[in-house]
Write a protein that holds these residues in place. Structure first.
Motif, PDB file in Angstrom:
ATOM      1  N   GLY A   1      63.626  18.277  37.735  1.00  0.00           N
ATOM      2  CA  GLY A   1      64.241  17.703  36.702  1.00  0.00           C
ATOM      3  C   GLY A   1      63.861  18.156  35.533  1.00  0.00           C
ATOM      4  N   ALA A   2      62.596  18.534  35.117  1.00  0.00           N
ATOM      5  CA  ALA A   2      62.357  19.070  34.092  1.00  0.00           C
ATOM      6  C   ALA A   2      62.938  20.359  33.744  1.00  0.00           C
ATOM      7  CB  ALA A   2      60.687  19.270  33.729  1.00  0.00           C
ATOM      8  N   GLU A   3      63.235  21.106  34.902  1.00  0.00           N
ATOM      9  CA  GLU A   3      63.827  22.505  34.765  1.00  0.00           C
ATOM     10  C   GLU A   3      65.191  22.291  34.066  1.00  0.00           C
ATOM     11  OE1 GLU A   3      64.713  26.362  34.714  1.00  0.00           O
ATOM     12  OE2 GLU A   3      62.494  25.694  35.168  1.00  0.00           O
ATOM     13  N   ALA A   4      65.917  21.466  34.695  1.00  0.00           N
ATOM     14  CA  ALA A   4      67.110  21.132  33.911  1.00  0.00           C
ATOM     15  C   ALA A   4      67.397  21.118  32.318  1.00  0.00           C
ATOM     16  CB  ALA A   4      67.765  19.809  34.620  1.00  0.00           C
ATOM     17  N   LEU A   5      66.127  20.731  31.930  1.00  0.00           N
ATOM     18  CA  LEU A   5      66.105  20.652  30.339  1.00  0.00           C
ATOM     19  C   LEU A   5      65.825  21.934  29.839  1.00  0.00           C
ATOM     20  CD1 LEU A   5      64.257  17.374  29.859  1.00  0.00           C
ATOM     21  CD2 LEU A   5      66.569  17.744  29.919  1.00  0.00           C
ATOM     22  N   THR A   6      65.312  22.760  30.500  1.00  0.00           N
ATOM     23  CA  THR A   6      64.610  24.236  29.847  1.00  0.00           C
ATOM     24  C   THR A   6      65.522  25.470  30.363  1.00  0.00           C
ATOM     25  OG1 THR A   6      63.030  24.806  31.648  1.00  0.00           O
ATOM     26  CG2 THR A   6      62.159  23.446  30.081  1.00  0.00           C
ATOM     27  N   GLY A   7      65.682  25.411  31.717  1.00  0.00           N
ATOM     28  CA  GLY A   7      66.543  26.367  32.136  1.00  0.00           C
ATOM     29  C   GLY A   7      65.979  27.731  32.110  1.00  0.00           C
ATOM     30  N   ASP A   8      64.694  27.974  32.387  1.00  0.00           N
ATOM     31  CA  ASP A   8      64.013  29.166  32.124  1.00  0.00           C
ATOM     32  C   ASP A   8      63.512  29.424  33.586  1.00  0.00           C
ATOM     33  OD1 ASP A   8      62.977  31.039  30.662  1.00  0.00           O
ATOM     34  OD2 ASP A   8      60.953  30.301  31.115  1.00  0.00           O
ATOM     35  N   MET A   9      63.879  28.733  34.428  1.00  0.00           N
ATOM     36  CA  MET A   9      63.453  29.114  35.943  1.00  0.00           C
ATOM     37  C   MET A   9      61.780  29.036  36.143  1.00  0.00           C
ATOM     38  SD  MET A   9      66.050  29.084  37.909  1.00  0.00           S
ATOM     39  CE  MET A   9      67.589  29.161  37.546  1.00  0.00           C
ATOM     40  N   PHE A  10      61.098  28.660  35.179  1.00  0.00           N
ATOM     41  CA  PHE A  10      59.658  28.652  35.331  1.00  0.00           C
ATOM     42  C   PHE A  10      59.347  27.283  36.187  1.00  0.00           C
ATOM     43  CE2 PHE A  10      55.071  27.414  33.991  1.00  0.00           C
ATOM     44  CZ  PHE A  10      54.655  28.553  34.233  1.00  0.00           C
ATOM     45  N   LEU A  11      59.827  25.998  35.667  1.00  0.00           N
ATOM     46  CA  LEU A  11      59.322  24.978  36.143  1.00  0.00           C
ATOM     47  C   LEU A  11      60.040  24.801  37.533  1.00  0.00           C
ATOM     48  CD1 LEU A  11      59.725  22.636  33.103  1.00  0.00           C
ATOM     49  CD2 LEU A  11      57.617  23.486  34.049  1.00  0.00           C
ATOM     50  N   LEU A  12      60.984  25.173  37.772  1.00  0.00           N
ATOM     51  CA  LEU A  12      61.635  25.041  39.499  1.00  0.00           C
ATOM     52  C   LEU A  12      60.668  25.877  40.383  1.00  0.00           C
ATOM     53  CD1 LEU A  12      64.289  24.260  40.579  1.00  0.00           C
ATOM     54  CD2 LEU A  12      65.277  26.320  40.234  1.00  0.00           C
ATOM     55  N   MET A  13      60.011  27.155  39.778  1.00  0.00           N
ATOM     56  CA  MET A  13      59.232  27.695  40.719  1.00  0.00           C
ATOM     57  C   MET A  13      57.931  26.978  40.979  1.00  0.00           C
ATOM     58  SD  MET A  13      60.844  30.497  41.450  1.00  0.00           S
ATOM     59  CE  MET A  13      62.481  30.096  40.844  1.00  0.00           C
ATOM     60  N   LEU A  14      57.512  26.271  40.076  1.00  0.00           N
ATOM     61  CA  LEU A  14      56.359  25.171  40.222  1.00  0.00           C
ATOM     62  C   LEU A  14      56.918  24.247  41.198  1.00  0.00           C
ATOM     63  CD1 LEU A  14      54.654  24.938  36.782  1.00  0.00           C
ATOM     64  CD2 LEU A  14      54.071  26.457  38.496  1.00  0.00           C
ATOM     65  N   GLY A  15      58.056  23.560  40.960  1.00  0.00           N
ATOM     66  CA  GLY A  15      58.352  22.444  41.934  1.00  0.00           C
ATOM     67  C   GLY A  15      58.647  23.059  43.411  1.00  0.00           C
ATOM     68  N   GLY A  16      58.976  24.500  43.635  1.00  0.00           N
ATOM     69  CA  GLY A  16      58.810  25.009  44.835  1.00  0.00           C
ATOM     70  C   GLY A  16      57.490  24.766  45.223  1.00  0.00           C
ATOM     71  N   GLY A  17      56.509  25.384  44.387  1.00  0.00           N
ATOM     72  CA  GLY A  17      55.122  25.346  45.114  1.00  0.00           C
ATOM     73  C   GLY A  17      54.663  23.820  45.298  1.00  0.00           C
ATOM     74  N   ALA A  18      55.109  22.919  44.452  1.00  0.00           N
ATOM     75  CA  ALA A  18      54.708  21.233  44.846  1.00  0.00           C
ATOM     76  C   ALA A  18      55.371  20.928  46.093  1.00  0.00           C
ATOM     77  CB  ALA A  18      55.129  20.545  43.648  1.00  0.00           C
ATOM     78  N   LEU A  19      56.735  21.488  46.356  1.00  0.00           N
ATOM     79  CA  LEU A  19      57.364  20.973  47.555  1.00  0.00           C
ATOM     80  C   LEU A  19      56.600  21.556  48.898  1.00  0.00           C
ATOM     81  CD1 LEU A  19      59.791  19.566  48.814  1.00  0.00           C
ATOM     82  CD2 LEU A  19      61.220  21.808  48.623  1.00  0.00           C
ATOM     83  N   ALA A  20      56.009  22.684  48.657  1.00  0.00           N
ATOM     84  CA  ALA A  20      55.472  23.594  49.941  1.00  0.00           C
ATOM     85  C   ALA A  20      54.006  22.698  50.175  1.00  0.00           C
ATOM     86  CB  ALA A  20      55.051  25.125  49.476  1.00  0.00           C
ATOM     87  N   ALA A  21      53.443  22.512  48.922  1.00  0.00           N
ATOM     88  CA  ALA A  21      52.142  21.536  49.124  1.00  0.00           C
ATOM     89  C   ALA A  21      52.546  20.183  49.806  1.00  0.00           C
ATOM     90  CB  ALA A  21      51.347  21.202  47.614  1.00  0.00           C
ATOM     91  N   SER A  22      53.587  19.579  49.481  1.00  0.00           N
ATOM     92  CA  SER A  22      54.059  18.392  50.161  1.00  0.00           C
ATOM     93  C   SER A  22      54.363  18.516  51.517  1.00  0.00           C
ATOM     94  CB  SER A  22      55.363  17.832  49.423  1.00  0.00           C
ATOM     95  OG  SER A  22      55.573  16.511  49.915  1.00  0.00           O
ATOM     96  N   VAL A  23      54.774  19.379  51.876  1.00  0.00           N
ATOM     97  CA  VAL A  23      55.195  19.838  53.237  1.00  0.00           C
ATOM     98  C   VAL A  23      54.001  19.942  54.117  1.00  0.00           C
ATOM     99  CG1 VAL A  23      56.229  21.464  54.908  1.00  0.00           C
ATOM    100  CG2 VAL A  23      57.604  20.588  52.861  1.00  0.00           C
ATOM    101  N   SER A  24      53.145  20.978  53.399  1.00  0.00           N
ATOM    102  CA  SER A  24      51.893  21.261  54.078  1.00  0.00           C
ATOM    103  C   SER A  24      50.884  20.208  54.183  1.00  0.00           C
ATOM    104  CB  SER A  24      50.885  22.495  53.332  1.00  0.00           C
ATOM    105  OG  SER A  24      50.614  21.873  52.231  1.00  0.00           O
ATOM    106  N   SER A  25      50.885  19.102  53.217  1.00  0.00           N
ATOM    107  CA  SER A  25      50.018  17.782  53.351  1.00  0.00           C
ATOM    108  C   SER A  25      50.747  16.974  54.460  1.00  0.00           C
ATOM    109  CB  SER A  25      50.169  17.153  51.957  1.00  0.00           C
ATOM    110  OG  SER A  25      49.427  16.052  52.180  1.00  0.00           O
ATOM    111  N   TRP A  26      52.053  16.943  54.661  1.00  0.00           N
ATOM    112  CA  TRP A  26      52.611  15.884  55.702  1.00  0.00           C
ATOM    113  C   TRP A  26      52.325  16.653  57.143  1.00  0.00           C
ATOM    114  CZ3 TRP A  26      57.690  16.618  58.297  1.00  0.00           C
ATOM    115  CH2 TRP A  26      57.839  15.310  58.621  1.00  0.00           C
ATOM    116  N   LEU A  27      52.648  18.028  57.168  1.00  0.00           N
ATOM    117  CA  LEU A  27      52.531  18.369  58.646  1.00  0.00           C
ATOM    118  C   LEU A  27      51.296  18.745  58.930  1.00  0.00           C
ATOM    119  CD1 LEU A  27      55.531  20.958  58.529  1.00  0.00           C
ATOM    120  CD2 LEU A  27      55.450  18.980  59.634  1.00  0.00           C
ATOM    121  N   LEU A  28      50.328  18.998  57.951  1.00  0.00           N
ATOM    122  CA  LEU A  28      49.053  19.569  58.526  1.00  0.00           C
ATOM    123  C   LEU A  28      47.933  18.886  58.140  1.00  0.00           C
ATOM    124  CD1 LEU A  28      49.680  23.312  57.432  1.00  0.00           C
ATOM    125  CD2 LEU A  28      49.854  22.319  59.718  1.00  0.00           C
ATOM    126  N   ASN A  29      48.195  17.943  57.309  1.00  0.00           N
ATOM    127  CA  ASN A  29      47.008  16.845  56.825  1.00  0.00           C
ATOM    128  C   ASN A  29      45.768  17.484  56.398  1.00  0.00           C
ATOM    129  OD1 ASN A  29      46.298  14.064  56.396  1.00  0.00           O
ATOM    130  ND2 ASN A  29      45.689  13.971  58.613  1.00  0.00           N
TER     131      ASN A  29
END
Length: 144
Positions: A16-44
């Motif tokens: 959501g914050a990326e929509a305000l900046t448009g620099d593609m930096f926060l979107l990449m951090l969002g991808g990292g957070a999404l990967a951490a979410s999936v790994s936390s959910w699947l692998l505990n």
């Protein structure tokens, strides 16, 4: 609240914050957070391992994906619009083009025209190139 849900919320906040900046930096951090979410959910895994997944995936996305996406988004040149788009085009002389008279058909429209060089004269049926548009007058140069 489960750790996977916290990582998912973080991913959504980054996106959501990326929509305000448009620099593609926060979107990449969002991808990292999404990967951490999936790994936390699947692998505990423990929280520190989720943080490591976030860090590694974010760095990889920033280093490998972001430059490609930015190049793709910024690669197109802005289209030439308005009368600038007519410069360089061919026109057909309709009425004799001389110092103080003349008409040409340019891009389906009739324009008043003047030769670029004062002494040049172009006859009807001749093809000319539009060099410049001055107001509503096309400055033309012989192309044959």
């Amino acid at each position: 609240m489960p750790v996977a849900l916290i990582w998912l919320i973080a991913a959504l906040v980054f996106a959501g914050a990326e929509a305000l900046t448009g620099d593609m930096f926060l979107l990449m951090l969002g991808g990292g957070a999404l990967a951490a979410s999936v790994s936390s959910w699947l692998l505990n895994w423990p929280v520190w391992a989720d943080g490591a997944v976030f860090l590694i995936v974010s760095v990889l996305l920033l280093a490998l994906v972001r430059p490609v996406v930015r190049r793709r988004l910024n690669s197109g040149k802005a289209p030439v619009m308005g009368i600038k788009a007519l410069e360089g085009r061919k026109a057909l002389v309709l009425d004799r083009v001389a110092h103080d008279e003349g008409r040409v058909k340019l891009d389906g429209q009739v324009w008043t025209a003047r030769p670029l060089n004062e002494g040049d004269v172009y006859q009807p049926g001749q093809s000319v190139t539009v060099v410049h548009i001055d107001g509503a007058t096309a400055m033309v140069f012989g192309s044959e």
